[in-house]
Design an enzyme around this catalytic site. Structure first.
Site, PDB file in Angstrom:
ATOM      1  N   ASP A 277      39.222  76.231  23.798  1.00 29.76           N
ATOM      2  CA  ASP A 277      38.585  77.681  23.947  1.00 29.76           C
ATOM      3  C   ASP A 277      36.948  77.583  23.847  1.00 29.76           C
ATOM      4  O   ASP A 277      36.269  78.686  23.689  1.00 29.76           O
ATOM      5  CB  ASP A 277      38.693  78.611  22.631  1.00 29.76           C
ATOM      6  CG  ASP A 277      38.717  77.895  21.337  1.00 29.76           C
ATOM      7  OD1 ASP A 277      38.579  76.699  21.294  1.00 29.76           O
ATOM      8  OD2 ASP A 277      38.406  78.739  20.267  1.00 29.76           O
ATOM      9  N   ARG A 280      34.282  73.874  20.274  1.00 26.53           N
ATOM     10  CA  ARG A 280      34.037  72.334  19.884  1.00 26.53           C
ATOM     11  C   ARG A 280      33.303  71.613  20.817  1.00 26.53           C
ATOM     12  O   ARG A 280      33.487  71.719  22.058  1.00 26.53           O
ATOM     13  CB  ARG A 280      35.285  71.908  19.422  1.00 26.53           C
ATOM     14  CG  ARG A 280      36.179  72.265  18.378  1.00 26.53           C
ATOM     15  CD  ARG A 280      37.077  71.580  17.998  1.00 26.53           C
ATOM     16  NE  ARG A 280      38.119  72.137  16.851  1.00 26.53           N
ATOM     17  CZ  ARG A 280      38.782  71.567  15.951  1.00 26.53           C
ATOM     18  NH1 ARG A 280      39.050  70.319  16.227  1.00 26.53           N
ATOM     19  NH2 ARG A 280      39.029  72.062  14.903  1.00 26.53           N
TER      20      ARG A 280
HETATM   21  C1  G1P Z   1      40.362  72.912  11.647  1.00 21.33           C
HETATM   22  C2  G1P Z   1      39.216  72.153  11.226  1.00 21.33           C
HETATM   23  C3  G1P Z   1      38.057  73.068  10.956  1.00 21.33           C
HETATM   24  C4  G1P Z   1      37.937  74.221  11.972  1.00 21.33           C
HETATM   25  C5  G1P Z   1      39.361  74.794  12.409  1.00 21.33           C
HETATM   26  C6  G1P Z   1      39.259  75.754  13.533  1.00 21.33           C
HETATM   27  O1  G1P Z   1      40.708  73.632  10.467  1.00 21.33           O
HETATM   28  O2  G1P Z   1      39.329  71.309  10.265  1.00 21.33           O
HETATM   29  O3  G1P Z   1      36.957  72.383  10.500  1.00 21.33           O
HETATM   30  O4  G1P Z   1      37.034  75.321  11.598  1.00 21.33           O
HETATM   31  O5  G1P Z   1      40.224  74.018  12.395  1.00 21.33           O
HETATM   32  O6  G1P Z   1      38.740  75.012  14.751  1.00 21.33           O
HETATM   33  P1  G1P Z   1      42.116  73.143   9.586  1.00 21.33           P
HETATM   34  O7  G1P Z   1      43.335  72.415  10.593  1.00 21.33           O
HETATM   35  O8  G1P Z   1      41.398  71.764   9.133  1.00 21.33           O
HETATM   36  O9  G1P Z   1      42.327  73.989   8.727  1.00 21.33           O
HETATM   37 ZN    ZN Z   2      38.413  75.715  19.338  1.00 23.40          ZN
END
Ligand code: G1P
Ligand code: ZN
Length: 540
Positions: A277, A280
């Site tokens: 999306d 990142r």
């Molecule tokens: C993961 C990442 C976190 C990010 C999220 C959404 O969450 O670790 O930093 O904000 O994806 O992209 P998690 O799976 O660790 O809860």
């Molecule tokens: Zn994302």
């Protein structure tokens, strides 16, 4: 005609770190999306409001978007702004929510998780400020889903999403727009496009991997059409419902081709990628991959070189598991560094209050106050603008940075799809043993603090507890937490950090510099016994 459809509630519509996320087949069960959206619309009180709708183009989004549009008509929404082809990157959606003064945004994405019938599907709900809804609201939506046994939907033909247009249906204006133009115009207010175009003209080479996800059209407009990057420098730039069978997570593991080309074989000066999306980013230089925590620190330290940030930073923020490299930059700039739980909603509050200008997470999310989400292309543009000013290789910029601030070697170990009960057990056991850990580790680590991270939002006073166990020493840190975005079993994340101060060797491989910390981390929490794994599924 408005239909009221009866159906049994689903009891598993919990919202995690980023909204509702489920295996696609699960989300395709009868009425699953509609019942969830009924709870969302009721909770947000959308009558007469403007909504923004779009997503990352993954499988089943098309159908879900049509359902959402028909339900918006039934719920008397005044105006829906939809991305053409159902596409809107998460940061572009955030910008659009703000620009159109929308009450909320509905972003159909499971971020960096694979797509397709066997992949994942997700729905993220954003608030009027453009960022993820606060926990109180997502909890309220979840509570409503448990008793929602009907939904209202207009009986109408599908809206054509393949071209821009305005559709007036029963008092609701559905406007299909190209999501790229406004977003690129926003970036233009922040960055020196001419300088970056100069950099490209000077022979600097770049490769961008859109991972067959949403940033393809954005990257084509931005890098190719506006900044003059040759078309051959873009990889996988056509969005596909299954991301071409790839895993759209921009880390060295899933973006291996890009990393091999730029870091491994040194075939370009700069490489970058973005996720499903578009929120990142991955930054790669000749011969090295930049760790996201370092990237955040370098961006903050060099932000004054970028027009949009010439006035300085009000403050910065990182998520708790992110390395402490940012803290060192903040100290040298004399600005506050906030430490928040994982997830952008916590940053959104600080950004909205003007307390911070730049923030980021170890999971390759970096962003600023230009929107209320992390922004992959923004991070790439920050690097490009910095490179255009400094005219040094990426590796040299990092070396200078570590010389000035010291280096925080960093790695994250993910143990994916482990048994959920066993993962809970590991965390609970660790929590119980917290008071003993400093003594247990004596002689191996000078532990200054052990805690289960808790956070009070300085703006609204809301609290988040049990956000992960950290073992803090001056020279190192270990963090344990369970992922809130997985869809199968549990994912245990173990974050490792070791500090090499100024003057020490900064050229070691992270795996080697962290080997001892890793061994301690595995042992302290008995990771192998609880998970049945002796090594992680992914190291990033
Ligand atoms: C993961 C990442 C976190 C990010 C999220 C959404 O969450 O670790 O930093 O904000 O994806 O992209 P998690 O799976 O660790 O809860
Ligand atoms: Zn994302």
């Amino acid at each position: 005609m408005i239909l009221s459809v009866d159906a049994s509630p689903y009891l598993d519509q919990t919202l995690g770190t980023s909204g509702l996320r489920k295996p696609t087949g699960h989300a395709m069960q009868p009425h699953y999306v509609a019942l969830f959206m009924q709870a969302v619309f009721a909770e947000l009180d959308v009558a007469g409001a403007t909504l923004v709708v779009g997503g990352d183009g993954r499988y089943f989004n098309d159908e879900a978007i049509q359902t959402i549009l028909k339900m918006a008509v039934a719920h008397k929404v005044g105006h829906v702004v939809v991305g053409r082809g159902g596409l809107l990157s998460t940061p572009a959606a955030s910008a659009l929510i703000r620009a159109r003064r929308a009450k909320a945004g509905i972003i159909l994405s499971a971020s960096h998780n694979p797509g397709g019938p066997d992949g994942d599907f997700g729905i993220k709900i954003n608030a009027a400020h453009g960022g993820p809804i606060p926990i109180a609201v997502s909890d309220a939506i979840h509570r409503r889903t448990r008793t929602t046994s009907h939904y209202a939907i207009a009986d109408m033909p599908d809206i054509a999403l393949d071209r821009d247009g305005r559709h007036q249906v029963d008092g609701c204006l559905i406007e299909v727009i190209d999501g790229v133009t406004d977003y690129v115009a926003l970036l233009e207010t922040l960055f020196d496009f001419d300088r970056i175009a100069d950099l490209f003209r000077s022979g600097f080479t770049m490769r961008f991997d859109a991972m067959h996800a949403v940033t393809g059209p954005y990257a084509t407009e931005l890098f190719q059409r506006r900044l003059g990057l040759p078309a051959a420098s873009l990889m996988n730039q056509i969005p596909m419902p299954d991301f071409g069978g790839l895993h759209p997570d921009p880390n060295p593991h899933h973006a291996a081709d890009l990393v091999d080309f730029v870091a491994g074989r040194a075939q370009a000066d700069f490489g970058a990628a973005s996720d499903g999306d578009g929120d990142r980013n991955l930054i790669v230089g000749r011969g090295l991959v930049v760790s996201p925590s370092d990237s955040l620190a370098v961006i903050a330290a060099n932000a004054h070189l970028v027009p949009g940030y010439r006035g300085g930073l009000a403050g910065v923020a990182r998520s708790m598991p992110t390395s402490r490299a940012l803290d060192r930059v903040a100290a040298s700039l004399g600005v506050p560094c906030h430490v928040t739980p994982t997830g952008w909603k916590f940053f959104a509050s600080l950004l909205e209050a003007g307390l911070i200008t730049i923030c980021g997470e170890e999971s390759a999310g970096t962003g600023s106050n230009h929107v209320r989400e992390k922004d992959g292309l923004w991070a790439v543009m920050m690097w490009l603008n910095i490179l255009a000013e400094r005219r040094q290789p990426v590796a040299e910029i990092l070396r200078d940075h570590w010389q000035a601030h010291g280096r925080d070697y960093y790695q994250r170990l993910d143990f994916e799809e482990v048994d959920a009960a066993a993962a809970e057990d590991l965390m609970e056991t660790l929590r119980r043993r917290m008071p003993l850990l400093a003594a247990d580790l004596a002689g191996r680590l000078t532990v200054t603090e052990v805690n289960d991270f808790a956070y009070t939002d300085p703006v609204d006073g809301s609290m988040a507890t049990r956000q992960g166990v950290q073992i803090i020493a001056d020279e190192a840190r270990i963090v344990y937490r369970l992922s809130g975005t997985g869809t199968r079993g549990a994912t245990l994340r173990v974050y490792l950090e070791r500090f090499a101060p100024r003057g020490e060797d900064h050229r070691r491989l992270p795996a080697e510099a962290l080997a001892q910390v890793q061994a301690l981390a595995m042992q302290v929490a008995d990771v192998s016994r609880f998970t049945g794994r002796t090594s992680p599924s992914v190291i990033s």
